[in-house]
Design an enzyme around this catalytic site. Structure first.
Site, PDB file in Angstrom:
ATOM      1  CE  LYS A   1     -44.180 -45.905  56.057  1.00 31.38           C
ATOM      2  NZ  LYS A   1     -45.478 -46.602  55.976  1.00 31.38           N
TER       3      LYS A   1
ATOM      4  CD  GLU B   1     -53.994 -35.213  45.751  1.00 32.40           C
ATOM      5  OE1 GLU B   1     -53.302 -35.073  46.773  1.00 32.40           O
ATOM      6  OE2 GLU B   1     -53.647 -35.906  44.772  1.00 32.40           O
TER       7      GLU B   1
ATOM      8  CB  CYS C   1     -51.158 -38.802  41.783  1.00 30.27           C
ATOM      9  SG  CYS C   1     -50.297 -39.863  40.616  1.00 30.27           S
TER      10      CYS C   1
ATOM     11  CD  GLU D   1     -43.070 -40.335  40.504  1.00 27.29           C
ATOM     12  OE1 GLU D   1     -43.989 -41.146  40.704  1.00 27.29           O
ATOM     13  OE2 GLU D   1     -42.154 -40.533  39.696  1.00 27.29           O
TER      14      GLU D   1
END
Ligand code: NAD
Length: 487
Positions: free
Chosen positions: A182, A391, A292, A258
């Site tokens: 997906k 973040e 990231c 991750e």
């Protein structure tokens, strides 16, 4: 100069059992170009029904011709997929740039070549893989064999769409699994083209399936809770990882996560300042700061703090924010409206928290449409500010001075995240010493984003579960059975 003219966006269908198909109920959603806010095309919207069909196809393909392929045959197929990606490099780079808003030059020089390399790398690596064997005196011989895990759900984010999909799909196929993918709802195009490539490369029908859609109560949720999915390889936000874990708990899925990062970039006074600046510009703003691994918390030793700021601000102002297909663009558009508003909200928070915006913090002049934001540097924030702790995932960094090694290690570790860190120093002993104390899965000394795909990659704390890269990837995508022979 622009290179946009040849771009043709595509409508995206699911790819199930070797065929491109619409949703059962014909539902679709719009794919928006983040650089213009215009509709690029339509994407089939999948849910439980499509996932059920895709998982059934993947399960049945586990018992088909795929089961009989040798390692060498799979390696050849992987190599062919990598070659075909390179043959269609420019087309894929254009689609990636259209979908994400990233500069075409970046997609064409990093995302797509690396996507091809992911297949080429695992094509070679899988051939060299061995397993353990132990002789127990004269009594027994133990050896292990590898087999596929089964049907793997691969759920992807939007920041490096093809690069990250192939980073998981290549080792998944290398070990003989089947997959239900997906892609992120905001960036469906290159994954769709990859399905054409997979078919052309000779992967049997049903081995790789793709279902478009959203997260919870949609395709992502359906894959996560499906009892016939054996493992989930997920890249995305920690809170999504937590939801996937809960959804997969009943069927005890194997998980590889991750997740996000809030990575410290630690600059000691003895570092080579020219190298620091050149690399910090990249580690702060490449891909609009939507990587990231970006070093979004910058800590600078006080004696060079002012000198660093002056040069860093000057070089940041030189970055050209522009349309993705303009050849001189360094920073493109953010991926979508929702994300754009979220990133901007952190600039408001910085102002409320008494921060100083040294540069950026606003839409660039002349770009009235599209999700553009000037690269932003914020100073004078207290360590409690949400801008330092959460973040942001955009072209926004914070800068904080420090006085001692102990203090900066403490600040660097004062977070739930633990993905990566960068340390700048010409004192090698200190480089090792600090690296050993930073709680992160990946620590770079005097560099950033220097990757060797054999090395372990992943995060500690809320930044991930497990490691990928080389043998670590193949470990996740296989099951070991130990066999003991009595001598
Ligand atoms: P996200 O978690 O919002 O979405 C990722 C994917 O999960 C999408 O395909 C989405 O549709 C799906 N999803 C969302 N909710 C779901 C649910 N409840 N169940 C199943 N699927 C669901 O992440 P994003 O915004 O697409 O990506 C940005 C995040 O990814 C950042 O946190 C970034 O740091 C992280 N990231 C990590 C790495 C890494 O290697 N550690 C790499 C790239 C991005």
């Amino acid at each position: 100069m622009t290179t946009e003219t040849k771009v043709e966006a595509i409508n995206c269908k699911h790819f199930i059992n070797g065929q491109f198909v619409e949703s059962q109920n014909q539902k679709s959603f719009e794919n928006i170009n983040p650089a213009t806010e215009e509709v690029l095309g339509h994407v089939a919207e999948g849910g439980k029904e499509e996932v059920d069909i895709a998982v059934a196809a993947a399960r049945s393909a586990l018992q088909g011709p795929w089961k009989m392929t040798t390692l060498e045959e799979r390696s050849k197929i992987l190599r062919r997929i990598g070659d075909l990606i390179l043959e269609r490099q420019e087309e894929l780079a254009r689609l990636e740039s259209l979908d994400t808003g990233k500069p075409f030059s970046l997609a064409n020089s990093v995302d797509i070549p690396r996507a091809a390399y992911n297949f080429h790398f695992f094509a070679d690596y899988v051939i060299s893989l061995g397993t353990d064997a132990y002789q127990q005196n004269q009594e027994a011989l133990h050896y292990s064999i590898r087999r596929p895990v089964g049907v793997v759900g691969i759920i992807k984010p939007w920041n490096l769409p093809l690069l990250l999909l192939t980073w998981k799909l290549a080792p998944c196929l290398a070990m003989g699994n089947t997959a239900v993918i997906k892609p992120a709802e905001w960036t469906p195009m290159t994954a769709t083209v990859l399905m054409e490539i997979i078919k052309e490369a000779g992967v049997p029908d049903g081995v790789v399936n793709l279902v478009h859609g959203f997260g919870p109560n949609s395709a992502g949720g359906a894959i996560s809770e499906h009892p016939d999915v054996d493992a989930i390889s997920f890249i995305g936000e920690p809170s999504t990882g937590s939801s996937i874990m809960k959804a997969g708990a009943n069927s005890l899925k194997k998980l590889s996560f991750e997740l996000g990062g809030k990575n410290p970039n630690i600059i000691f006074a003895d570092a080579d300042m020219d190298e620091v600046i050149a690399t910090t510009i990249k580690s702060s703003f490449i891909n609009q700061g939507q990587v990231c691994l970006c070093g979004s918390r910058i800590y600078v030793e006080r004696p060079v703090y002012e000198q660093f700021l002056e040069k860093f601000v000057e070089k940041t102002k030189e970055l050209k924010v522009g349309k993705p297909f303009d050849a001189d663009t360094n920073v493109g558009a953010l991926v979508g409206q929702e994300h754009y508003e979220r990133v901007n909200s952190y600039i408001d928070i910085a102002r409320e928290d008494g921060g100083t915006i040294l540069t950026g913090g606003k839409r660039p002049e002349g770009l009235e449409k599209g999700y553009y934001l000037e690269p932003t540097i914020i100073a004078d924030l207290d360590y409690t500010s949400r801008c330092i702790n959460e973040e942001i995932f955009g072209p926004v960094v914070t800068v904080v001075p420090f006085d001692t090694e102990e203090e900066v290690i403490m600040q660097a570790n004062d977070t739930h995240y633990g993905l990566s860190a960068t340390i700048w120093t010409s004192n090698l002993k200190r480089g090792h010493r600090v690296a050993h104390q930073i709680e992160a899965g990946i620590v770079w000394v005097n560099t950033w984003f220097l990757r060797d795909l054999r090395t372990p990659f992943g995060g500690m704390k809320h930044s991930g579960i497990g490691r990928t890269g080389g043998a670590h990837s193949l470990e996740f995508f296989s099951e070991l059975s130990n066999i003991t022979i009595k001598l």
